[in-house]
Motif scaffolding. Structure first.
Motif, PDB file in Angstrom:
ATOM      1  N   ILE A  23       9.931  19.353  11.355  1.00  0.00           N
ATOM      2  CA  ILE A  23      10.833  19.990  12.304  1.00  0.00           C
ATOM      3  C   ILE A  23      10.444  21.458  12.379  1.00  0.00           C
ATOM      4  O   ILE A  23      10.208  22.101  11.349  1.00  0.00           O
ATOM      5  N   ILE A  24      10.319  21.976  13.598  1.00  0.00           N
ATOM      6  CA  ILE A  24       9.832  23.341  13.802  1.00  0.00           C
ATOM      7  C   ILE A  24      10.823  24.118  14.658  1.00  0.00           C
ATOM      8  O   ILE A  24      11.264  23.647  15.697  1.00  0.00           O
ATOM      9  N   ASN A  25      11.139  25.333  14.220  1.00  0.00           N
ATOM     10  CA  ASN A  25      11.914  26.268  15.031  1.00  0.00           C
ATOM     11  C   ASN A  25      10.886  27.114  15.761  1.00  0.00           C
ATOM     12  O   ASN A  25      10.205  27.940  15.159  1.00  0.00           O
ATOM     13  N   THR A  26      10.747  26.908  17.065  1.00  0.00           N
ATOM     14  CA  THR A  26       9.693  27.585  17.826  1.00  0.00           C
ATOM     15  C   THR A  26       9.941  29.082  17.981  1.00  0.00           C
ATOM     16  O   THR A  26       8.999  29.825  18.240  1.00  0.00           O
ATOM     17  N   GLN A  27      11.187  29.523  17.825  1.00  0.00           N
ATOM     18  CA  GLN A  27      11.466  30.952  17.943  1.00  0.00           C
ATOM     19  C   GLN A  27      11.094  31.709  16.673  1.00  0.00           C
ATOM     20  O   GLN A  27      10.524  32.795  16.741  1.00  0.00           O
ATOM     21  N   THR A  28      11.411  31.136  15.520  1.00  0.00           N
ATOM     22  CA  THR A  28      11.138  31.839  14.259  1.00  0.00           C
ATOM     23  C   THR A  28       9.819  31.407  13.624  1.00  0.00           C
ATOM     24  O   THR A  28       9.377  32.004  12.658  1.00  0.00           O
ATOM     25  N   LYS A  29       9.221  30.341  14.142  1.00  0.00           N
ATOM     26  CA  LYS A  29       7.970  29.766  13.622  1.00  0.00           C
ATOM     27  C   LYS A  29       8.135  29.204  12.212  1.00  0.00           C
ATOM     28  O   LYS A  29       7.161  29.007  11.503  1.00  0.00           O
ATOM     29  N   LYS A  30       9.371  28.893  11.807  1.00  0.00           N
ATOM     30  CA  LYS A  30       9.618  28.277  10.510  1.00  0.00           C
ATOM     31  C   LYS A  30       9.659  26.765  10.696  1.00  0.00           C
ATOM     32  O   LYS A  30       9.996  26.266  11.759  1.00  0.00           O
ATOM     33  N   PHE A  31       9.293  26.044   9.635  1.00  0.00           N
ATOM     34  CA  PHE A  31       9.292  24.596   9.725  1.00  0.00           C
ATOM     35  C   PHE A  31       9.762  23.989   8.412  1.00  0.00           C
ATOM     36  O   PHE A  31       9.884  24.661   7.402  1.00  0.00           O
ATOM     37  N   GLY A  32      10.048  22.720   8.473  1.00  0.00           N
ATOM     38  CA  GLY A  32      10.463  21.974   7.295  1.00  0.00           C
ATOM     39  C   GLY A  32      10.171  20.495   7.502  1.00  0.00           C
ATOM     40  O   GLY A  32       9.741  20.075   8.578  1.00  0.00           O
ATOM     41  N   ILE A  33      10.425  19.720   6.472  1.00  0.00           N
ATOM     42  CA  ILE A  33      10.205  18.284   6.511  1.00  0.00           C
ATOM     43  C   ILE A  33      11.552  17.582   6.402  1.00  0.00           C
ATOM     44  O   ILE A  33      12.360  17.915   5.537  1.00  0.00           O
ATOM     45  N   ILE A  34      11.782  16.632   7.275  1.00  0.00           N
ATOM     46  CA  ILE A  34      13.048  15.900   7.294  1.00  0.00           C
ATOM     47  C   ILE A  34      13.020  14.777   6.266  1.00  0.00           C
ATOM     48  O   ILE A  34      12.026  14.054   6.153  1.00  0.00           O
ATOM     49  N   THR A  35      14.101  14.658   5.509  1.00  0.00           N
ATOM     50  CA  THR A  35      14.337  13.506   4.645  1.00  0.00           C
ATOM     51  C   THR A  35      15.677  12.922   5.058  1.00  0.00           C
ATOM     52  O   THR A  35      16.636  13.655   5.266  1.00  0.00           O
ATOM     53  N   LYS A  36      15.730  11.610   5.210  1.00  0.00           N
ATOM     54  CA  LYS A  36      16.948  10.967   5.713  1.00  0.00           C
ATOM     55  C   LYS A  36      17.430   9.890   4.769  1.00  0.00           C
ATOM     56  O   LYS A  36      16.644   9.249   4.083  1.00  0.00           O
ATOM     57  N   ASN A  37      18.751   9.712   4.771  1.00  0.00           N
ATOM     58  CA  ASN A  37      19.345   8.518   4.207  1.00  0.00           C
ATOM     59  C   ASN A  37      20.300   7.978   5.258  1.00  0.00           C
ATOM     60  O   ASN A  37      20.317   8.464   6.392  1.00  0.00           O
ATOM     61  N   TRP A  38      21.115   7.014   4.943  1.00  0.00           N
ATOM     62  CA  TRP A  38      21.946   6.371   5.959  1.00  0.00           C
ATOM     63  C   TRP A  38      23.081   7.249   6.457  1.00  0.00           C
ATOM     64  O   TRP A  38      23.680   6.939   7.487  1.00  0.00           O
ATOM     65  N   LYS A  39      23.383   8.379   5.776  1.00  0.00           N
ATOM     66  CA  LYS A  39      24.481   9.238   6.212  1.00  0.00           C
ATOM     67  C   LYS A  39      24.058  10.655   6.568  1.00  0.00           C
ATOM     68  O   LYS A  39      24.767  11.343   7.284  1.00  0.00           O
ATOM     69  N   ARG A  40      22.940  11.130   6.058  1.00  0.00           N
ATOM     70  CA  ARG A  40      22.577  12.533   6.232  1.00  0.00           C
ATOM     71  C   ARG A  40      21.077  12.693   6.482  1.00  0.00           C
ATOM     72  O   ARG A  40      20.265  11.897   6.039  1.00  0.00           O
ATOM     73  N   ALA A  41      20.761  13.797   7.171  1.00  0.00           N
ATOM     74  CA  ALA A  41      19.377  14.222   7.339  1.00  0.00           C
ATOM     75  C   ALA A  41      19.263  15.600   6.691  1.00  0.00           C
ATOM     76  O   ALA A  41      20.028  16.501   7.024  1.00  0.00           O
TER      77      ALA A  41
END
Length: 59
Positions: A23-41
């Motif tokens: 996931i990338i914030n194009t304005q701040t150029k920061k990014f991260g990796i999504i981890t999901k379970n059945w209730k939360r991301a």
């Protein structure tokens, strides 16, 4: 209904993403990796923090 209530406008990101997606914030150029379970991301940031998707500033 819990996902829609918690994520609101971000629910599309929750439903369309998979664990391991970048996931990338194009304005701040920061990014991260999504981890999901059945209730939360969560997003693992570049600093190694884990934040709920709802806590990530998107704009």
């Amino acid at each position: 209904m819990e996902i829609e209530d918690h994520y609101g406008d971000l629910q599309e990101i929750y439903f369309e993403s998979q664990s391991g997606d970048l996931i990338i914030n194009t304005q701040t150029k920061k990014f991260g990796i999504i981890t999901k379970n059945w209730k939360r991301a969560n997003v693992i940031t570049q600093q190694g923090d884990t934040l709920d998707l709802f806590e990530i500033p998107i704009n």
